[in-house]
Structures are given as structure tokens and as C-alpha cells.
Design an enzyme around this catalytic site. Structure first.
Site, PDB file in Angstrom:
ATOM      1  N   MET A  33      -0.699  40.377 -30.750  1.00 44.83           N
ATOM      2  CA  MET A  33      -0.325  40.280 -32.167  1.00 44.83           C
ATOM      3  C   MET A  33      -1.581  40.434 -33.027  1.00 44.83           C
ATOM      4  SD  MET A  33       2.906  37.784 -32.510  1.00 44.83           S
ATOM      5  CE  MET A  33       2.057  36.228 -32.467  1.00 44.83           C
ATOM      6  N   GLY A  39     -10.757  36.800 -25.397  1.00 40.41           N
ATOM      7  CA  GLY A  39      -9.665  36.617 -24.425  1.00 40.41           C
ATOM      8  C   GLY A  39      -8.837  37.894 -24.312  1.00 40.41           C
ATOM      9  N   HIS A  40      -8.491  38.481 -25.472  1.00 36.93           N
ATOM     10  CA  HIS A  40      -7.743  39.750 -25.441  1.00 36.93           C
ATOM     11  C   HIS A  40      -8.584  40.846 -24.765  1.00 36.93           C
ATOM     12  CE1 HIS A  40      -5.917  37.855 -29.165  1.00 36.93           C
ATOM     13  NE2 HIS A  40      -4.841  38.138 -28.456  1.00 36.93           N
ATOM     14  N   GLY A 150      -2.132  36.942 -20.894  1.00 38.28           N
ATOM     15  CA  GLY A 150      -3.039  35.833 -20.611  1.00 38.28           C
ATOM     16  C   GLY A 150      -2.285  34.596 -20.159  1.00 38.28           C
ATOM     17  N   GLN A 156       5.161  31.756 -21.449  1.00 39.43           N
ATOM     18  CA  GLN A 156       5.482  33.121 -21.890  1.00 39.43           C
ATOM     19  C   GLN A 156       5.410  34.107 -20.711  1.00 39.43           C
ATOM     20  OE1 GLN A 156       4.141  35.078 -25.679  1.00 39.43           O
ATOM     21  NE2 GLN A 156       2.535  35.910 -24.406  1.00 39.43           N
ATOM     22  N   SER A 188      -8.382  31.253 -28.625  1.00 34.13           N
ATOM     23  CA  SER A 188      -7.097  31.434 -29.291  1.00 34.13           C
ATOM     24  C   SER A 188      -7.362  31.878 -30.722  1.00 34.13           C
ATOM     25  CB  SER A 188      -6.335  30.106 -29.304  1.00 34.13           C
ATOM     26  OG  SER A 188      -5.283  30.173 -30.246  1.00 34.13           O
ATOM     27  N   ARG A 190      -5.836  30.901 -33.103  1.00 30.98           N
ATOM     28  CA  ARG A 190      -5.655  29.727 -33.978  1.00 30.98           C
ATOM     29  C   ARG A 190      -6.928  28.902 -34.124  1.00 30.98           C
ATOM     30  NH1 ARG A 190       0.084  28.429 -34.562  1.00 30.98           N
ATOM     31  NH2 ARG A 190       1.194  30.090 -33.507  1.00 30.98           N
TER      32      ARG A 190
END
Ligand code: PAF
Length: 287
Positions: A33, A39-40, A150, A156, A188, A190
Site C-alpha cells: 500500500m 521491510g518492503h 511480510g 494476513q 512498519s 505506522r
């Protein structure tokens, strides 16, 4: 290496993928997103190693948000994301609009029961229907051979695996370990909402989970060990602990003891200064 292309329609994407497949190339997709972080990029790196071509999708999926404010304030950083992906050697950035993904009349939802119940699914009604629906669309649009996700979002991953198995989707799902900051906090999008002092407090989450995983693997009773995580988080300043649970990795069945030979995962979600953080840790099978 060819420059990265940015595409936004299914027709242009399919034409590109068709040409790759006719040349015998294997295609990977990393659905995201946006608001990309290391991490991505670790998923992109894994995808590059296991495929000839890599597509990264950037789409803030409105139907997986259960809260309008969360959707409105979700960080959108397409220009910066695009630079990162181009530097990482991605072949195609696929960034459709919401109107393209959900045109007027769109009426389909995919519901995966069982693994989507409880944990984040219990707290965010409709969330995993939205995730399953968009991931199914992205897999069908990209026709990727492999898709990378991940393990921070462990539930998920299990929802997506179940859907792919149940619907016979011709794609291999690869999950990659959570990437962490030096102090242990899971990466994250966030985290960027935390100020400096809350960022320091956030480290209590991985620390409490790690201590709990070690205790359970060493034979401690599960229920008090889980309660201790919640206590530690409250003591560190978290205002609400949504859940701390031990689940079997394979089917996410709740566990109150660690049966011999069962790989389990500690999973937790908690709020710190208005930011919802989730994390998880594997618990090795008891001998
Ligand atoms: O994990 C995410 O970023 C999203 O849930 C996903 C898998 C890209 C679907 O929108």
C-alpha cells in the site's frame, strides 16, 4: 538494466507480463500500500532473487479499512516510493486508481473463514474480506508466478495462503521474516506516526513478546506468560492491548499450551499514543 515502468491499467500490465512469459521469464509480485520502508525492500530483494521480473503494486485499498480516518490519513508517498523501487531494480510499478480497481457496479467480496477470525479479524470487521478481495484481483491482474508478503502481518499471510489454496490460484505464496530496527521494533509504515518518546516506548512490544516466546519455549505456562506481556505493555505506556495470543502457525488455532511438535506464533496488537502496532514472534516447537 532497463528503467522501471509505471503502469496503471490492467491492459498495459497484462501486455507487459504476456511478453515476459512468452520469453520464458518468471514473474514475481510484491503487493503493497506504498509508504515503503526497508521491510518492503527486503521483499523486493527476495523477489528479485527468485524471479526474472518483479512487479510492485502500490494501492491503498479502501475496502480493507474499517475506519474512514485511518484511510484518509494513510501516508501516500508515490514519488518517493517510485524512486526507491527504481533504485531497487523493480521492472514495473503498478499503481491503479481506486476507480479502476472498483468501478461502479463492483459487487464481489472474497471471505476466507477460519483463519481470518479473531486477532486482527476480530478487531477490524471486514478487513480481511477487503484484503483477500484486493490480493485476488492483484494476483489475477499481474498473473505472477510468485507473490511475496511480510510475516509481520502473519494472519494476513495465512488468509492469503488459504484463499490461494481454496481458489486454485496458480501462484506460489512466499512469506519473508519481519525486518526490525536495531532495537527490535518491527518496521512498519505506522512507526512514522510515533514521536521520539513514544518511539522509545514502542520497543516494549518486541521485548515483551521475545521474553514471552523464550519463556513458553522453556516450558512456562502459556496463559500467565501472555498476561505478563499485556502487563508489560501497559507499564510501558500502551493505552490499550487488543490481543496477545499464542496460535498454531499452520491454521491459527488458539493454543493455551504448546503441544509437542507444533510450531506456534505469539501475535499481539496494541495501541500506543493513538497508533495501532502489531507484532509477532515464532515460538519453536517444544521438544
Ligand atoms: O499488507 C499490505 O500492505 C496490504 O494489506 C496488501 C497485502 C497490500 C493488500 O492491500
Amino acid at each position: 538494466m532497463q528503467p522501471m515502468e509505471t503502469l496503471s491499467t490492467v491492459a498495459t500490465l497484462r501486455a507487459r507480463v504476456r511478453a515476459w512469459k512468452q520469453a520464458g521469464e518468471r514473474v514475481a509480485v510484491v503487493p503493497t500500500m506504498g509508504a515503503l520502508h526497508a521491510g518492503h525492500l527486503s521483499l523486493v530483494h527476495a523477489a528479485r532473487q527468485q524471479a526474472d521480473r518483479v512487479i510492485v503494486t502500490v494501492f491503498v485499498n479502501p475496502i480493507q479499512f474499517d475506519n474512514a480516518d485511518d484511510l484518509a490519513t494513510y501516508p501516500r508517498t508515490l514519488e518517493a516510493d517510485s524512486r526507491l523501487l527504481s533504485d531497487a531494480g523493480v521492472d514495473v510499478l503498478y499503481a491503479p486508481t481506486a476507480a479502476q480497481m472498483y468501478p461502479p457496479g463492483f459487487a464481489t467480496r472474497i471471505t476466507v473463514s477460519g483463519v481470518s477470525e479473531g486477532l486482527c479479524g476480530g478487531m477490524r470487521p471486514g478487513h480481511f474480506d477487503g484484503v483477500a478481495t484486493v490480493v485476488c484481483k492483484l494476483l489475477m491482474q499481474t498473473l505472477a508466478d510468485r507473490a511475496f508478503f511480510g510475516e509481520k502481518d502473519f494472519q494476513q499471510v495465512q488468509v492469503i495462503r488459504r484463499m490461494v489454496t481454496d481458489l486454485d490460484l496458480p501462484v506460489e505464496i512466499i512469506s519473508c521474516p519481519t525486518l526490525r530496527e536495531a532495537d527490535g521494533l518491527a518496521l512498519s509504515s505506522r512507526n512514522r506516526r510515533l514521536d521520539a518518546s513514544m518511539r522509545q516506548a514502542a520497543v516494549a512490544l518486541p521485548r515483551a513478546l521475545e521474553a514471552c516466546a523464550r519463556a513458553i519455549a522453556g516450558g512456562a505456562e502459556v496463559v500467565p506468560a501472555l498476561a505478563k506481556v499485556a502487563q508489560d505493555l501497559t507499564a510501558a505506556g500502551f493505552e490499550r492491548v487488543e490481543y496477545v495470543e499464542l496460535r498454531a502457525e499452520a491454521d491459527l488455532q488458539p493454543l493455551t499450551a504448546l503441544p509437542p511438535g507444533t510450531s506456534a506464533r505469539l501475535l499481539a496488537a496494541a495501541w500506543l499514543d493513538g497508533v495501532r502496532l502489531i507484532d509477532g514472534m515464532p515460538v519453536p516447537p517444544a521438544a
